[in-house]
Design a protein around this motif. Structure first.
Motif, PDB file in Angstrom:
ATOM      1  N   PHE A  11       0.868  -1.177   0.000  1.00 32.57           N
ATOM      2  CA  PHE A  11       0.000   0.000   0.000  1.00 32.57           C
ATOM      3  C   PHE A  11       0.905   1.227   0.000  1.00 32.57           C
ATOM      4  CE2 PHE A  11      -3.077  -2.976   1.511  1.00 32.57           C
ATOM      5  CZ  PHE A  11      -4.330  -2.400   1.459  1.00 32.57           C
ATOM      6  N   VAL A  12       0.594   2.210  -0.813  1.00 33.05           N
ATOM      7  CA  VAL A  12       1.258   3.509  -0.754  1.00 33.05           C
ATOM      8  C   VAL A  12       0.209   4.490  -0.259  1.00 33.05           C
ATOM      9  CG1 VAL A  12       2.382   5.347  -2.058  1.00 33.05           C
ATOM     10  CG2 VAL A  12       2.857   2.956  -2.614  1.00 33.05           C
ATOM     11  N   ILE A  13       0.496   5.159   0.847  1.00 34.89           N
ATOM     12  CA  ILE A  13      -0.452   6.094   1.452  1.00 34.89           C
ATOM     13  C   ILE A  13       0.051   7.508   1.221  1.00 34.89           C
ATOM     14  CG2 ILE A  13      -1.609   6.804   3.570  1.00 34.89           C
ATOM     15  CD1 ILE A  13      -0.997   3.979   4.677  1.00 34.89           C
ATOM     16  N   ARG A  14      -0.819   8.356   0.698  1.00 31.63           N
ATOM     17  CA  ARG A  14      -0.476   9.765   0.463  1.00 31.63           C
ATOM     18  C   ARG A  14      -1.527  10.656   1.104  1.00 31.63           C
ATOM     19  NH1 ARG A  14       3.726   9.749  -2.751  1.00 31.63           N
ATOM     20  NH2 ARG A  14       3.959   8.196  -4.365  1.00 31.63           N
ATOM     21  N   GLY A  67     -13.149 -11.970  -8.024  1.00 31.86           N
ATOM     22  CA  GLY A  67     -13.696 -10.660  -8.385  1.00 31.86           C
ATOM     23  C   GLY A  67     -12.965  -9.545  -7.667  1.00 31.86           C
ATOM     24  N   LYS A  68     -13.602  -8.402  -7.591  1.00 30.27           N
ATOM     25  CA  LYS A  68     -12.994  -7.204  -6.991  1.00 30.27           C
ATOM     26  C   LYS A  68     -13.162  -7.217  -5.470  1.00 30.27           C
ATOM     27  CE  LYS A  68     -12.150  -5.072 -10.941  1.00 30.27           C
ATOM     28  NZ  LYS A  68     -10.857  -4.768 -11.433  1.00 30.27           N
ATOM     29  N   VAL A  69     -12.055  -6.956  -4.763  1.00 33.43           N
ATOM     30  CA  VAL A  69     -12.056  -6.870  -3.300  1.00 33.43           C
ATOM     31  C   VAL A  69     -11.649  -5.440  -2.936  1.00 33.43           C
ATOM     32  CG1 VAL A  69     -11.051  -7.745  -1.163  1.00 33.43           C
ATOM     33  CG2 VAL A  69     -11.451  -9.304  -3.070  1.00 33.43           C
ATOM     34  N   PRO A  70     -12.476  -4.730  -2.155  1.00 35.04           N
ATOM     35  CA  PRO A  70     -12.154  -3.339  -1.823  1.00 35.04           C
ATOM     36  C   PRO A  70     -11.016  -3.227  -0.810  1.00 35.04           C
ATOM     37  CG  PRO A  70     -14.125  -4.027  -0.646  1.00 35.04           C
ATOM     38  CD  PRO A  70     -13.740  -5.171  -1.562  1.00 35.04           C
ATOM     39  N   THR A  71     -10.332  -2.095  -0.841  1.00 37.08           N
ATOM     40  CA  THR A  71      -9.308  -1.788   0.153  1.00 37.08           C
ATOM     41  C   THR A  71      -9.627  -0.455   0.814  1.00 37.08           C
ATOM     42  OG1 THR A  71      -7.841  -0.624  -1.394  1.00 37.08           O
ATOM     43  CG2 THR A  71      -7.530  -3.007  -1.168  1.00 37.08           C
ATOM     44  N   GLY A  88      -7.806   1.480  -4.032  1.00 39.43           N
ATOM     45  CA  GLY A  88      -8.234   0.779  -5.231  1.00 39.43           C
ATOM     46  C   GLY A  88      -8.646  -0.646  -4.909  1.00 39.43           C
ATOM     47  N   ALA A  89      -9.512  -1.203  -5.719  1.00 37.90           N
ATOM     48  CA  ALA A  89      -9.934  -2.591  -5.532  1.00 37.90           C
ATOM     49  C   ALA A  89      -8.841  -3.523  -6.045  1.00 37.90           C
ATOM     50  CB  ALA A  89     -11.237  -2.856  -6.267  1.00 37.90           C
ATOM     51  N   ILE A  90      -8.745  -4.682  -5.430  1.00 39.37           N
ATOM     52  CA  ILE A  90      -7.809  -5.716  -5.848  1.00 39.37           C
ATOM     53  C   ILE A  90      -8.606  -6.780  -6.590  1.00 39.37           C
ATOM     54  CG2 ILE A  90      -6.248  -7.553  -5.073  1.00 39.37           C
ATOM     55  CD1 ILE A  90      -5.573  -5.771  -2.669  1.00 39.37           C
TER      56      ILE A  90
END
Length: 101
Positions: A11-14, A67-71, A88-90
């Motif tokens: 994860f890159v957090i800004r 499918g798509k997994v939220p973050t 972003g979703a994974i």
């Protein structure tokens, strides 16, 4: 990610274009789907890459549905501000093999 993989998800957090580093925070909570990990403790930080690393086991990735997994991320800064954001979703790809090695 493929079901059954075991690794650390970066994860890159800004915040306002500035990379968030351990020196700036009191705590970080990262969530993938319904799994949450916190720093300090369960999450590590790679100084060279500027990434927070969320560890996942084979069993945990196998439990994700295809499918798509939220973050999501929630940060408690050293000045006591708490800020959360959707990431972003994974995309989880189904594994043909359901065994864990």
């Amino acid at each position: 990610m493929m079901q059954g993989d075991a690794y650390a998800v970066p994860f890159v957090i800004r915040q306002g274009g500035t990379a968030v580093t351990p020196q700036m925070v009191a705590a970080v909570e990262l969530t993938i789907g319904t799994l949450s990990r916190v720093w300090p403790g369960e999450v590590s930080y790679d100084d060279k890459k500027g990434q927070w690393l969320f560890p996942l086991t084979q069993e945990q990735t196998m439990a994700f549905a295809e499918g798509k997994v939220p973050t999501q991320v929630r940060v408690k800064f050293v000045d006591d501000r708490v800020v959360g954001a959707q990431g972003g979703a994974i995309n989880v790809v189904e594994s043909a093999s359901k065994g864990v090695i």
